[in-house]
Design an enzyme around this catalytic site. Structure first.
Site, PDB file in Angstrom:
ATOM      1  CE1 TYR A   1      37.165  81.412   0.257  1.00  0.00           C
ATOM      2  CE2 TYR A   1      36.900  79.235   1.229  1.00  0.00           C
ATOM      3  CZ  TYR A   1      37.717  80.272   0.822  1.00  0.00           C
ATOM      4  OH  TYR A   1      39.075  80.162   0.959  1.00  0.00           O
TER       5      TYR A   1
HETATM    6  N1  LIG Z   1      44.378  81.132   4.999  1.00  0.00           N
HETATM    7  C1  LIG Z   1      43.937  79.922   4.722  1.00  0.00           C
HETATM    8  O1  LIG Z   1      44.109  78.974   5.502  1.00  0.00           O
HETATM    9  C2  LIG Z   1      43.211  79.676   3.433  1.00  0.00           C
HETATM   10  C3  LIG Z   1      42.570  78.449   3.249  1.00  0.00           C
HETATM   11  C4  LIG Z   1      41.989  78.172   2.028  1.00  0.00           C
HETATM   12  C5  LIG Z   1      42.056  79.113   1.003  1.00  0.00           C
HETATM   13  N2  LIG Z   1      42.659  80.302   1.215  1.00  0.00           N
HETATM   14  C6  LIG Z   1      42.704  81.267   0.111  1.00  0.00           C
HETATM   15  O2  LIG Z   1      43.975  81.921   0.088  1.00  0.00           O
HETATM   16  C7  LIG Z   1      43.809  83.293  -0.308  1.00  0.00           C
HETATM   17  C8  LIG Z   1      44.328  84.222   0.786  1.00  0.00           C
HETATM   18  O3  LIG Z   1      43.642  83.924   1.998  1.00  0.00           O
HETATM   19  P1  LIG Z   1      43.886  84.713   3.353  1.00  0.00           P
HETATM   20  O4  LIG Z   1      43.507  83.788   4.434  1.00  0.00           O
HETATM   21  O5  LIG Z   1      45.215  85.345   3.352  1.00  0.00           O
HETATM   22  O6  LIG Z   1      42.754  85.854   3.242  1.00  0.00           O
HETATM   23  P2  LIG Z   1      42.643  87.239   4.018  1.00  0.00           P
HETATM   24  O7  LIG Z   1      41.181  87.480   4.177  1.00  0.00           O
HETATM   25  O8  LIG Z   1      43.498  87.260   5.258  1.00  0.00           O
HETATM   26  O9  LIG Z   1      43.256  88.281   2.961  1.00  0.00           O
HETATM   27  C9  LIG Z   1      42.609  88.491   1.738  1.00  0.00           C
HETATM   28  C10 LIG Z   1      43.179  89.742   1.081  1.00  0.00           C
HETATM   29  O10 LIG Z   1      42.407  89.985  -0.107  1.00  0.00           O
HETATM   30  C11 LIG Z   1      42.046  91.353  -0.121  1.00  0.00           C
HETATM   31  N3  LIG Z   1      40.782  91.544  -0.822  1.00  0.00           N
HETATM   32  C12 LIG Z   1      39.585  90.970  -0.542  1.00  0.00           C
HETATM   33  N4  LIG Z   1      38.641  91.461  -1.362  1.00  0.00           N
HETATM   34  C13 LIG Z   1      39.260  92.362  -2.182  1.00  0.00           C
HETATM   35  C14 LIG Z   1      38.818  93.217  -3.213  1.00  0.00           C
HETATM   36  N5  LIG Z   1      37.537  93.277  -3.573  1.00  0.00           N
HETATM   37  N6  LIG Z   1      39.717  93.992  -3.835  1.00  0.00           N
HETATM   38  C15 LIG Z   1      41.021  93.979  -3.470  1.00  0.00           C
HETATM   39  N7  LIG Z   1      41.495  93.199  -2.485  1.00  0.00           N
HETATM   40  C16 LIG Z   1      40.621  92.409  -1.838  1.00  0.00           C
HETATM   41  C17 LIG Z   1      41.906  91.749   1.336  1.00  0.00           C
HETATM   42  O11 LIG Z   1      41.984  93.141   1.520  1.00  0.00           O
HETATM   43  C18 LIG Z   1      43.057  90.981   1.986  1.00  0.00           C
HETATM   44  O12 LIG Z   1      44.243  91.729   1.960  1.00  0.00           O
HETATM   45  C19 LIG Z   1      42.314  83.463  -0.577  1.00  0.00           C
HETATM   46  O13 LIG Z   1      42.069  83.226  -1.932  1.00  0.00           O
HETATM   47  C20 LIG Z   1      41.684  82.382   0.275  1.00  0.00           C
HETATM   48  O14 LIG Z   1      40.413  82.016  -0.191  1.00  0.00           O
HETATM   49  C21 LIG Z   1      43.225  80.623   2.416  1.00  0.00           C
END
Ligand SMILES: NC(=O)c1ccc[n+]([C@@H]2O[C@H](COP(=O)([O-])OP(=O)(O)OC[C@H]3O[C@@H](n4cnc5c(N)ncnc54)[C@H](O)[C@@H]3O)[C@@H](O)[C@H]2O)c1
Length: 249
Positions: A152
């Site tokens: 990741y």
């Molecule tokens: N939530 C946090 O605190 C946090 C922290 C650091 C980084 N991020 C980044 O922010 C972004 C959103 O994070 P989140 O926590 O909402 O993630 P999440 O896992 O809750 O949601 C991710 C979304 O991406 C979609 N997805 C994943 N693989 C896919 C694919 N192959 N095709 C189509 N859709 C796909 C999923 O269906 C989901 O709706 C990500 O890039 C994550 O790495 C989040």
């Protein structure tokens, strides 16, 4: 910071952080195409956000790399333009480094890095026309190197790397590229927190503001700013929207 008349693509927008971003963009006046592989959830999100503006759902598994340009075509066909590309979809496997296989690492690259790479290329001609911008999603994990996050962290830092190159190549043409590293109460983080309560508590203790961010009010607001003309002189930046978890001062 109005986005009236602008159009955006938000990947991963069926839920979580990207849903919050899509909601904030729509409420700021943008037309938004939400892309996700979760079709039922995506349709529900589309329905929910329709009350606030023009929004459409485009079901797609982003690991279908050859089909990704059709997302950009669909947005332009529907909205007539493209001003903002938000690459937020991401999946990954948490494993100790020594247990991580190439196949495990490919999950992070195939869902996060390659879709970001390919969609940036597909969006470029339209962003050139609109003098638009890209908002990619990185992670504080790329800075901290948290255990079990090798693939990741690598995919997220690779996204930041191409964001820097695109900033340099596209800046002279008026296209901005920025990265948001969030900390927010998405479904993904909630599920992880339930499974790892002690690690989550330790993480929260390291957040200066001592609370987890809200997907729409905190992360969405930052995305609206970066997409808007208020950020017209901001490019090549990684914005830590994480309550002070990662200090860059
Ligand atoms: N939530 C946090 O605190 C946090 C922290 C650091 C980084 N991020 C980044 O922010 C972004 C959103 O994070 P989140 O926590 O909402 O993630 P999440 O896992 O809750 O949601 C991710 C979304 O991406 C979609 N997805 C994943 N693989 C896919 C694919 N192959 N095709 C189509 N859709 C796909 C999923 O269906 C989901 O709706 C990500 O890039 C994550 O790495 C989040």
């Amino acid at each position: 910071m109005t986005l009236e008349g602008k159009a955006a693509i938000v990947t991963g927008g069926a839920r979580g952080v990207a849903k919050g971003v899509a909601a904030a963009l729509v409420k700021a006046g943008a037309s938004v195409l939400i892309v996700d592989r979760e079709e039922t959830l995506g349709r529900e999100t589309e329905e929910e956000l329709r009350a606030f503006g023009q929004v459409a759902f485009f079901p797609m598994d982003l690991t279908r790399h050859d089909d990704l340009p059709s997302i950009v075509d669909a947005a332009v066909a529907r909205f007539g333009r493209l001003d903002t590309l938000v690459n937020a979809a991401q999946a990954s496997r948490q494993l100790w480094f020594m247990d991580t296989t190439v196949a495990d690492a490919r999950v992070a690259f195939d869902t996060g890095f390659w879709p970001t790479f390919i969609l940036m290329q597909a969006a470029y001609p339209h962003l050139l026309q609109s003098k638009g911008s890209v908002i990619n999603f990185g992670s504080g994990v790329g800075f901290s190197g948290s255990p079990t996050q090798a693939s990741y962290a690598a995919a997220k830092e690779a996204i930041r790397a191409i964001s820097k190159v695109a900033t340099n190549e596209w800046g002279p043409k008026g296209i901005r590229v920025n990265v948001i590293c969030p900390f927010a109460n998405s479904e993904g983080v909630q599920a992880w927190a339930e499974q790892n309560p002690e690690t989550y508590a330790a993480q929260l203790a390291g957040v200066s503001l001592r609370r987890i961010g809200d997907c729409e009010k905190d992360i969405g607001a930052a995305a609206v700013f970066l997409a808007s003309d208020a950020a017209a002189y901001i490019t090549g930046q990684t914005l830590m929207v994480d309550g002070g978890q990662t200090k860059t001062v």
